[in-house]
Motif scaffolding. Structure first.
Motif, PDB file in Angstrom:
ATOM      1  N   GLY A 116      -9.930   9.926   2.274  1.00  0.00           N
ATOM      2  CA  GLY A 116      -9.945   9.535   3.683  1.00  0.00           C
ATOM      3  C   GLY A 116      -8.991   8.398   3.958  1.00  0.00           C
ATOM      4  N   LYS A 117      -8.965   7.399   3.060  1.00  0.00           N
ATOM      5  CA  LYS A 117      -8.041   6.268   3.228  1.00  0.00           C
ATOM      6  C   LYS A 117      -6.596   6.738   3.142  1.00  0.00           C
ATOM      7  CE  LYS A 117     -11.112   2.713   1.384  1.00  0.00           C
ATOM      8  NZ  LYS A 117     -11.354   1.802   0.242  1.00  0.00           N
ATOM      9  N   ILE A 118      -6.308   7.621   2.207  1.00  0.00           N
ATOM     10  CA  ILE A 118      -4.949   8.148   2.065  1.00  0.00           C
ATOM     11  C   ILE A 118      -4.552   8.921   3.315  1.00  0.00           C
ATOM     12  CG2 ILE A 118      -3.542   9.833   0.799  1.00  0.00           C
ATOM     13  CD1 ILE A 118      -5.096   8.931  -1.740  1.00  0.00           C
ATOM     14  N   ASN A 119      -5.457   9.726   3.847  1.00  0.00           N
ATOM     15  CA  ASN A 119      -5.178  10.484   5.074  1.00  0.00           C
ATOM     16  C   ASN A 119      -4.934   9.553   6.257  1.00  0.00           C
ATOM     17  OD1 ASN A 119      -5.312  12.973   3.842  1.00  0.00           O
ATOM     18  ND2 ASN A 119      -7.446  13.331   4.411  1.00  0.00           N
ATOM     19  N   GLU A 120      -5.720   8.464   6.355  1.00  0.00           N
ATOM     20  CA  GLU A 120      -5.509   7.502   7.441  1.00  0.00           C
ATOM     21  C   GLU A 120      -4.124   6.881   7.345  1.00  0.00           C
ATOM     22  OE1 GLU A 120      -8.539   4.520   7.561  1.00  0.00           O
ATOM     23  OE2 GLU A 120     -10.131   5.977   7.933  1.00  0.00           O
ATOM     24  N   THR A 122      -1.465   8.137   5.925  1.00  0.00           N
ATOM     25  CA  THR A 122      -0.464   9.166   6.216  1.00  0.00           C
ATOM     26  C   THR A 122      -0.347   9.376   7.721  1.00  0.00           C
ATOM     27  OG1 THR A 122      -0.979  10.258   4.133  1.00  0.00           O
ATOM     28  CG2 THR A 122       0.216  11.547   5.770  1.00  0.00           C
ATOM     29  N   ILE A 123      -1.461   9.423   8.416  1.00  0.00           N
ATOM     30  CA  ILE A 123      -1.448   9.613   9.867  1.00  0.00           C
ATOM     31  C   ILE A 123      -0.798   8.412  10.543  1.00  0.00           C
ATOM     32  CG2 ILE A 123      -2.934   9.743  11.911  1.00  0.00           C
ATOM     33  CD1 ILE A 123      -4.839  11.469  10.189  1.00  0.00           C
ATOM     34  N   CYS A 124      -1.140   7.209  10.099  1.00  0.00           N
ATOM     35  CA  CYS A 124      -0.556   6.001  10.702  1.00  0.00           C
ATOM     36  C   CYS A 124       0.955   5.969  10.517  1.00  0.00           C
ATOM     37  CB  CYS A 124      -1.180   4.740  10.099  1.00  0.00           C
ATOM     38  SG  CYS A 124      -2.878   4.466  10.619  1.00  0.00           S
ATOM     39  N   ILE A 125       1.435   6.347   9.369  1.00  0.00           N
ATOM     40  CA  ILE A 125       2.875   6.333   9.094  1.00  0.00           C
ATOM     41  C   ILE A 125       3.583   7.387   9.931  1.00  0.00           C
ATOM     42  CG2 ILE A 125       4.613   6.859   7.335  1.00  0.00           C
ATOM     43  CD1 ILE A 125       2.703   5.510   5.303  1.00  0.00           C
ATOM     44  N   SER A 126       2.994   8.553  10.073  1.00  0.00           N
ATOM     45  CA  SER A 126       3.649   9.631  10.821  1.00  0.00           C
ATOM     46  C   SER A 126       3.581   9.406  12.326  1.00  0.00           C
ATOM     47  CB  SER A 126       3.054  10.982  10.468  1.00  0.00           C
ATOM     48  OG  SER A 126       1.706  11.033  10.881  1.00  0.00           O
ATOM     49  N   VAL A 127       2.642   8.620  12.827  1.00  0.00           N
ATOM     50  CA  VAL A 127       2.500   8.378  14.254  1.00  0.00           C
ATOM     51  C   VAL A 127       3.278   7.146  14.699  1.00  0.00           C
ATOM     52  CG1 VAL A 127       0.806   7.764  16.033  1.00  0.00           C
ATOM     53  CG2 VAL A 127       0.269   9.512  14.363  1.00  0.00           C
ATOM     54  N   ARG A 128       3.630   6.255  13.793  1.00  0.00           N
ATOM     55  CA  ARG A 128       4.300   5.006  14.131  1.00  0.00           C
ATOM     56  C   ARG A 128       5.630   5.282  14.821  1.00  0.00           C
ATOM     57  NH1 ARG A 128       5.670   1.262   9.307  1.00  0.00           N
ATOM     58  NH2 ARG A 128       3.771   2.262   8.640  1.00  0.00           N
ATOM     59  N   PRO A 129       5.937   4.590  15.949  1.00  0.00           N
ATOM     60  CA  PRO A 129       7.211   4.817  16.648  1.00  0.00           C
ATOM     61  C   PRO A 129       8.399   4.363  15.804  1.00  0.00           C
ATOM     62  CG  PRO A 129       5.983   3.023  17.669  1.00  0.00           C
ATOM     63  CD  PRO A 129       5.117   3.603  16.600  1.00  0.00           C
ATOM     64  N   MET A 130       9.535   4.962  16.057  1.00  0.00           N
ATOM     65  CA  MET A 130      10.732   4.689  15.270  1.00  0.00           C
ATOM     66  C   MET A 130      11.609   3.647  15.973  1.00  0.00           C
ATOM     67  SD  MET A 130      10.834   6.991  12.724  1.00  0.00           S
ATOM     68  CE  MET A 130      11.728   8.457  12.359  1.00  0.00           C
TER      69      MET A 130
END
Length: 162
Positions: A116-120, A122-130
Protein backbone atom coordinates in the motif's frame (compact mmCIF):
# COMPACT_ATOMS: atom_id res chain seq x y z
CA UNK A 1 -13.21 -17.48 16.19
CA UNK A 2 -10.40 -15.01 16.51
CA UNK A 3 -7.15 -16.67 15.39
CA UNK A 4 -5.03 -14.71 17.89
CA UNK A 5 -7.22 -15.89 20.78
CA UNK A 6 -7.21 -19.46 19.47
CA UNK A 7 -3.41 -19.39 19.19
CA UNK A 8 -3.14 -18.34 22.83
CA UNK A 9 -5.35 -21.19 24.04
CA UNK A 10 -3.97 -24.30 25.64
CA UNK A 11 -6.03 -27.44 25.07
CA UNK A 12 -4.83 -28.97 28.34
CA UNK A 13 -6.04 -25.93 30.29
CA UNK A 14 -9.36 -26.03 28.46
CA UNK A 15 -9.85 -29.72 29.24
CA UNK A 16 -8.79 -29.19 32.84
CA UNK A 17 -11.30 -26.35 33.34
CA UNK A 18 -14.17 -28.41 31.92
CA UNK A 19 -13.17 -31.33 34.18
CA UNK A 20 -13.08 -28.97 37.21
CA UNK A 21 -16.60 -27.79 36.39
CA UNK A 22 -17.83 -31.38 36.20
CA UNK A 23 -16.09 -32.22 39.47
CA UNK A 24 -17.58 -29.14 41.14
CA UNK A 25 -21.09 -30.15 40.08
CA UNK A 26 -20.53 -33.61 41.56
CA UNK A 27 -19.41 -32.09 44.88
CA UNK A 28 -22.40 -29.75 44.99
CA UNK A 29 -24.73 -32.70 44.36
CA UNK A 30 -23.18 -34.56 47.32
CA UNK A 31 -23.60 -31.51 49.58
CA UNK A 32 -27.25 -31.20 48.54
CA UNK A 33 -27.90 -34.87 49.36
CA UNK A 34 -26.37 -34.38 52.82
CA UNK A 35 -28.46 -31.23 53.31
CA UNK A 36 -31.66 -33.11 52.42
CA UNK A 37 -30.87 -35.87 54.92
CA UNK A 38 -30.26 -33.39 57.70
CA UNK A 39 -32.80 -30.69 56.87
CA UNK A 40 -36.15 -30.80 58.52
CA UNK A 41 -37.20 -27.19 58.07
CA UNK A 42 -39.37 -25.95 55.21
CA UNK A 43 -36.83 -23.27 54.22
CA UNK A 44 -34.17 -25.96 53.79
CA UNK A 45 -36.50 -27.93 51.54
CA UNK A 46 -37.16 -24.89 49.36
CA UNK A 47 -33.42 -24.33 49.13
CA UNK A 48 -32.86 -27.98 48.16
CA UNK A 49 -35.59 -27.86 45.51
CA UNK A 50 -34.16 -24.66 44.06
CA UNK A 51 -30.62 -26.03 44.05
CA UNK A 52 -31.74 -29.33 42.51
CA UNK A 53 -33.30 -27.39 39.62
CA UNK A 54 -30.05 -25.47 39.21
CA UNK A 55 -28.00 -28.66 39.39
CA UNK A 56 -30.07 -30.35 36.72
CA UNK A 57 -29.49 -27.42 34.34
CA UNK A 58 -25.80 -27.19 35.28
CA UNK A 59 -25.26 -30.91 34.66
CA UNK A 60 -26.90 -30.60 31.23
CA UNK A 61 -24.64 -27.64 30.44
CA UNK A 62 -21.53 -29.55 31.54
CA UNK A 63 -22.46 -32.52 29.33
CA UNK A 64 -23.01 -30.10 26.42
CA UNK A 65 -19.65 -28.39 27.13
CA UNK A 66 -17.85 -31.73 27.13
CA UNK A 67 -19.47 -32.66 23.82
CA UNK A 68 -18.51 -29.30 22.30
CA UNK A 69 -14.95 -29.66 23.59
CA UNK A 70 -14.68 -33.09 21.99
CA UNK A 71 -16.14 -31.79 18.70
CA UNK A 72 -13.82 -28.76 18.71
CA UNK A 73 -10.72 -30.86 19.29
CA UNK A 74 -11.82 -33.21 16.53
CA UNK A 75 -12.21 -30.27 14.11
CA UNK A 76 -8.82 -28.85 15.11
CA UNK A 77 -7.29 -32.26 14.46
CA UNK A 78 -9.01 -32.35 11.07
CA UNK A 79 -7.74 -28.86 10.16
CA UNK A 80 -4.23 -29.77 11.28
CA UNK A 81 -4.37 -32.95 9.19
CA UNK A 82 -5.54 -30.99 6.15
CA UNK A 83 -2.93 -28.21 6.33
CA UNK A 84 -0.05 -29.92 8.10
CA UNK A 85 -0.39 -33.45 6.79
CA UNK A 86 0.32 -35.33 9.99
CA UNK A 87 -1.74 -34.42 13.06
CA UNK A 88 -0.03 -37.15 15.13
CA UNK A 89 3.07 -34.94 15.37
CA UNK A 90 0.93 -32.15 16.82
CA UNK A 91 -1.00 -34.35 19.27
CA UNK A 92 0.64 -32.69 22.30
CA UNK A 93 -0.22 -29.16 21.08
CA UNK A 94 -3.35 -29.37 18.92
CA UNK A 95 -3.90 -25.59 18.82
CA UNK A 96 -0.43 -25.00 17.34
CA UNK A 97 -2.03 -24.74 13.88
CA UNK A 98 -3.61 -21.46 15.03
CA UNK A 99 -0.17 -20.10 15.93
CA UNK A 100 1.00 -20.89 12.40
CA UNK A 101 -2.07 -19.18 10.90
CA UNK A 102 -1.66 -16.18 13.27
CA UNK A 103 1.98 -15.73 12.21
CA UNK A 104 1.04 -16.07 8.54
CA UNK A 105 -1.71 -13.45 8.89
CA UNK A 106 0.68 -11.10 10.67
CA UNK A 107 3.23 -11.39 7.86
CA UNK A 108 0.50 -11.00 5.24
CA UNK A 109 -0.80 -7.85 6.96
CA UNK A 110 2.72 -6.38 7.05
CA UNK A 111 3.26 -7.12 3.34
CA UNK A 112 -0.12 -5.59 2.43
CA UNK A 113 0.79 -2.40 4.31
CA UNK A 114 4.15 -2.21 2.52
CA UNK A 115 2.51 -2.72 -0.88
CA UNK A 116 0.00 0.00 0.00
CA UNK A 117 2.82 2.41 0.85
CA UNK A 118 4.59 1.61 -2.42
CA UNK A 119 1.35 2.17 -4.36
CA UNK A 120 0.80 5.52 -2.61
CA UNK A 121 4.31 6.65 -3.55
CA UNK A 122 3.82 5.54 -7.15
CA UNK A 123 0.52 7.42 -7.42
CA UNK A 124 2.02 10.56 -5.85
CA UNK A 125 4.95 10.53 -8.27
CA UNK A 126 2.76 9.99 -11.33
CA UNK A 127 0.26 12.70 -10.32
CA UNK A 128 2.84 15.37 -9.39
CA UNK A 129 2.83 18.32 -11.87
CA UNK A 130 5.86 18.77 -14.09
CA UNK A 131 6.58 22.43 -13.13
CA UNK A 132 10.30 21.88 -12.89
CA UNK A 133 10.73 20.87 -16.55
CA UNK A 134 12.95 23.60 -18.11
CA UNK A 135 12.12 22.70 -21.70
CA UNK A 136 8.51 23.83 -21.43
CA UNK A 137 7.76 27.54 -21.92
CA UNK A 138 6.22 29.30 -18.91
CA UNK A 139 2.45 29.56 -18.90
CA UNK A 140 2.50 33.28 -17.93
CA UNK A 141 5.66 34.76 -19.42
CA UNK A 142 5.20 38.11 -17.66
CA UNK A 143 5.37 36.47 -14.23
CA UNK A 144 8.69 34.68 -14.57
CA UNK A 145 10.65 37.41 -12.78
CA UNK A 146 12.43 38.57 -15.94
CA UNK A 147 11.13 41.56 -17.79
CA UNK A 148 11.96 42.01 -21.44
CA UNK A 149 12.04 45.67 -22.54
CA UNK A 150 11.26 46.76 -26.01
CA UNK A 151 12.20 50.05 -27.64
CA UNK A 152 8.73 51.42 -26.86
CA UNK A 153 9.35 50.75 -23.17
CA UNK A 154 12.61 52.74 -23.34
CA UNK A 155 10.74 55.66 -24.98
CA UNK A 156 8.17 55.69 -22.22
CA UNK A 157 10.89 55.62 -19.52
CA UNK A 158 12.61 58.56 -21.16
CA UNK A 159 9.35 60.59 -21.23
CA UNK A 160 8.70 59.91 -17.53
CA UNK A 161 12.17 60.93 -16.45
CA UNK A 162 11.84 64.34 -18.12
Amino acid sequence: MNVKKAAAMDSDVLSSEVAKLASGITKITEVLKLNEEIALKESSWRFSESMNGFMKKAEEEIVMLQAQEKAALSLVKEITEYFHGNSAKEEARPFRIFMVVRDFLSILDHVCKEVGKINERTICISVRPMASNPTLPPVFPGLTGRHHYSSSDDDEKAKLSN
